[in-house]
Design a protein around this motif. Structure first.
Motif, short mmCIF file in Angstrom:
data_model
loop_
_atom_site.label_atom_id
_atom_site.label_comp_id
_atom_site.label_asym_id
_atom_site.label_seq_id
_atom_site.Cartn_x
_atom_site.Cartn_y
_atom_site.Cartn_z
N LYS A 178 0.83 -1.21 0.00
CA LYS A 178 0.00 0.00 0.00
C LYS A 178 0.85 1.25 0.00
CE LYS A 178 -4.39 -1.00 1.99
NZ LYS A 178 -5.51 -0.56 2.75
N GLY A 179 1.89 1.23 0.82
CA GLY A 179 2.78 2.38 0.91
C GLY A 179 3.70 2.47 -0.29
N LEU A 180 4.18 1.32 -0.76
CA LEU A 180 5.11 1.33 -1.89
C LEU A 180 4.45 1.90 -3.14
CD1 LEU A 180 6.90 -2.14 -1.53
CD2 LEU A 180 7.55 0.08 -0.59
N PHE A 181 3.19 1.50 -3.37
CA PHE A 181 2.46 2.02 -4.53
C PHE A 181 2.44 3.54 -4.49
CE2 PHE A 181 -0.31 -1.98 -4.30
CZ PHE A 181 0.42 -2.61 -5.28
N SER A 182 2.19 4.05 -3.31
CA SER A 182 2.08 5.48 -3.15
C SER A 182 3.47 6.13 -3.25
CB SER A 182 1.42 5.76 -1.81
OG SER A 182 1.45 7.09 -1.49
N TRP A 183 4.46 5.44 -2.73
CA TRP A 183 5.82 5.99 -2.70
C TRP A 183 6.39 6.17 -4.11
CZ3 TRP A 183 10.82 4.79 -4.13
CH2 TRP A 183 11.83 5.51 -3.48
N ILE A 184 6.11 5.21 -5.02
CA ILE A 184 6.73 5.32 -6.35
C ILE A 184 6.14 6.48 -7.15
CG2 ILE A 184 7.38 2.89 -6.55
CD1 ILE A 184 4.97 2.57 -8.45
N GLY A 185 4.94 6.91 -6.79
CA GLY A 185 4.38 8.06 -7.50
C GLY A 185 3.88 7.70 -8.89
N PHE A 186 4.26 8.45 -9.89
CA PHE A 186 3.77 8.36 -11.28
C PHE A 186 2.35 8.91 -11.39
CE2 PHE A 186 7.04 5.00 -11.37
CZ PHE A 186 7.82 5.48 -12.42
N ASP A 187 1.92 9.01 -12.61
CA ASP A 187 0.61 9.58 -12.90
C ASP A 187 -0.49 8.63 -12.44
OD1 ASP A 187 -1.69 10.58 -14.05
OD2 ASP A 187 -0.59 11.38 -15.77
N THR A 188 -1.22 9.02 -11.41
CA THR A 188 -2.17 8.12 -10.76
C THR A 188 -3.60 8.62 -10.90
OG1 THR A 188 -0.47 7.57 -9.16
CG2 THR A 188 -2.73 6.99 -8.58
N VAL A 189 -4.51 7.71 -11.17
CA VAL A 189 -5.92 8.10 -11.21
C VAL A 189 -6.72 7.06 -10.44
CG1 VAL A 189 -6.30 6.93 -13.40
CG2 VAL A 189 -7.81 8.77 -12.74
N THR A 190 -7.78 7.52 -9.77
CA THR A 190 -8.58 6.63 -8.93
C THR A 190 -10.04 6.68 -9.36
OG1 THR A 190 -7.13 7.21 -7.10
CG2 THR A 190 -9.16 6.08 -6.54
N PHE A 191 -10.69 5.54 -9.40
CA PHE A 191 -12.15 5.57 -9.54
C PHE A 191 -12.79 4.62 -8.54
CE2 PHE A 191 -10.88 2.22 -12.51
CZ PHE A 191 -11.82 1.23 -12.29
N ASP A 192 -14.06 4.84 -8.24
CA ASP A 192 -14.72 4.07 -7.19
C ASP A 192 -15.54 2.92 -7.75
OD1 ASP A 192 -14.23 5.66 -4.64
OD2 ASP A 192 -14.92 7.20 -6.05
N TYR A 193 -15.65 1.89 -6.97
CA TYR A 193 -16.59 0.83 -7.33
C TYR A 193 -17.26 0.29 -6.08
CZ TYR A 193 -13.25 -2.76 -5.79
OH TYR A 193 -12.41 -3.55 -5.05
N GLN A 194 -18.39 -0.36 -6.31
CA GLN A 194 -19.17 -0.91 -5.21
C GLN A 194 -18.50 -2.16 -4.68
OE1 GLN A 194 -21.42 1.15 -4.67
NE2 GLN A 194 -22.28 0.20 -2.85
N ASN A 195 -18.35 -2.22 -3.36
CA ASN A 195 -17.73 -3.39 -2.76
C ASN A 195 -18.56 -4.64 -2.99
OD1 ASN A 195 -15.94 -4.86 -1.22
ND2 ASN A 195 -17.06 -4.48 0.68
N ALA A 196 -17.90 -5.73 -3.31
CA ALA A 196 -18.59 -7.01 -3.45
C ALA A 196 -18.08 -7.92 -2.36
CB ALA A 196 -18.27 -7.61 -4.81
N SER A 197 -18.91 -8.86 -1.92
CA SER A 197 -18.38 -9.78 -0.91
C SER A 197 -17.77 -10.98 -1.62
CB SER A 197 -19.47 -10.19 0.07
OG SER A 197 -20.54 -10.75 -0.64
N ARG A 198 -16.93 -11.65 -0.88
CA ARG A 198 -16.21 -12.81 -1.36
C ARG A 198 -17.15 -13.83 -2.01
NH1 ARG A 198 -11.98 -16.23 -0.48
NH2 ARG A 198 -10.29 -14.88 0.10
N GLU A 199 -16.77 -14.34 -3.16
CA GLU A 199 -17.64 -15.25 -3.90
C GLU A 199 -17.73 -16.62 -3.22
OE1 GLU A 199 -20.33 -15.36 -6.65
OE2 GLU A 199 -19.03 -13.61 -6.58
N ALA A 200 -16.61 -17.12 -2.72
CA ALA A 200 -16.61 -18.40 -2.01
C ALA A 200 -15.33 -18.49 -1.19
CB ALA A 200 -16.68 -19.56 -2.99
#
Ligand code: UDP
Ligand code: MG
Length: 312
Positions: A178-200
């Motif tokens: 989680k931290g490494l992704f943020s640490w490396i930087g680069f052009d980042t974009v975020t979008f939201d999605y509805q949480n799903a529960s585990r299939e099995a």
């Protein structure tokens, strides 16, 4: 272009076949080449057998590595990223909590030039306590560390080749992605999605593992928690001196009256606890140095399959 899907799997026999079917259904529709890289993280169930079958069914588009034991999801993701040959990589969980249907959207954003496309989930359907702890945690951690961590942002994301290579260049033993992704930087974009529960199957997180994960996040990035320890220590001694002054004055004015053992007890136990926590914290940093100096590999592979001739 070529897309790699990286999927760490630990005891996922209940859901793996369904996952494979769904992901192919999505990818076959897209005008791209793809490969699915599974990482079996030392599963004790039939996961490895399933992977063998899947690789036999689709040898061109399936590859897997299997670890000699359970090394944890971080190691699994690392292995998958090393394995992936694509121009872009999507990291996904095997339990279909990361909907394959979002991949086209990610690709589109990638083609607009973003290096990290993050899918952020809502917390619908999570246990109330877990949501509460998460919220508190993110509030706290963003003060403590200097990379930005966001609630609901997990490992489900698309990474460009450049971002993947950047991640692979970070060779620390304690990986907190989680931290490494943020640490490396680069052009980042975020979008939201509805949480799903585990299939099995079931989640591999226990409360204790979440707590440990939280502590990891806190101390993986810098030594600000140590700094905080110094501050708290200084503050407490200042309070103690002030209190001592008050007591002295009272004793001079009134003479020595109260036995004051409660004060003593509170001071001893309170400070003792605090000191132990601080020593633990220092030990934690030293422990990390210890692990780093051993320079052990992040994982050991016992079996692999897939076309490795086209490796970069
Ligand atoms: N996983 C793994 N190694 C582990 C634990 C989990 O590779 O030691 C994988 C697991 O198979 C799944 C993903 O990591 O694909 C997320 O795990 P899980 O669904 O249990 O976590 P949650 O979604 O509850 O956060
Ligand atoms: Mg899950």
């Amino acid at each position: 272009m070529r897309l790699s899907i990286v999927v760490p799997c630990y005891n996922e026999e209940a859901v793996l076949q369904l996952f494979d079917a769904k992901i192919r259904e999505t990818l076959d529709e897209l005008p791209i080449e793809y490969e699915v890289c599974y990482v079996d993280d030392g599963s004790r169930d039939g996961t490895l057998n399933l992977l063998r079958t899947l690789a036999k069914d689709n040898p061109e588009t399936t590859r897997y590595v299997s670890f000699s034991r359970n090394f944890g999801k971080e190691a699994g993701m690392l292995a998958g990223l090393q394995e992936a040959t694509g121009d872009a990589v999507v990291l996904m969980d095997a339990d279909l909590q990361h909907p394959p249907a979002l991949i086209p959207r990610m690709l589109e954003l990638y083609q607009h030039g973003h290096d990290q496309v993050i899918a952020r989930r809502s917390r619908d359907g999570d246990k109330f306590v877990r949501t509460l702890f998460s919220k508190l945690y993110y509030r706290l951690i963003n003060r403590a560390v200097d990379v930005e961590l966001t609630d609901g942002v997990g490992d489900f994301r698309l990474l460009s080749r450049q971002a993947v290579d950047a991640l692979l260049s970070l060779q620390e033993y304690n990986r907190f992605s989680k931290g490494l992704f943020s640490w490396i930087g680069f052009d980042t974009v975020t979008f939201d999605y509805q949480n799903a529960s585990r299939e099995a199957g079931e989640t591999k997180w226990r409360f204790s593992s979440l707590l440990n994960y939280a502590i990891d996040g806190l101390i993986s990035f810098n030594n600000r928690p140590l700094r905080l320890g110094i501050h708290v220590g200084l503050l407490l001694s200042a309070l103690a001196f002030a209190y001592a002054a008050v007591i002295t004055v009272l004793a001079i004015v009134n003479g020595i009256t109260a036995p004051g053992y409660v004060t003593l007890l509170v001071a001893i136990v309170g400070l003792g606890g605090l000191q132990m926590a601080m020593i633990g914290l220092v030990g934690e940093y030293i422990g990390r140095i210890y692990y780093e100096t051993k320079r052990r590999p992040h994982f050991l592979v016992k079996e692999r399959a897939g076309d490795r001739l086209d490796r970069r």
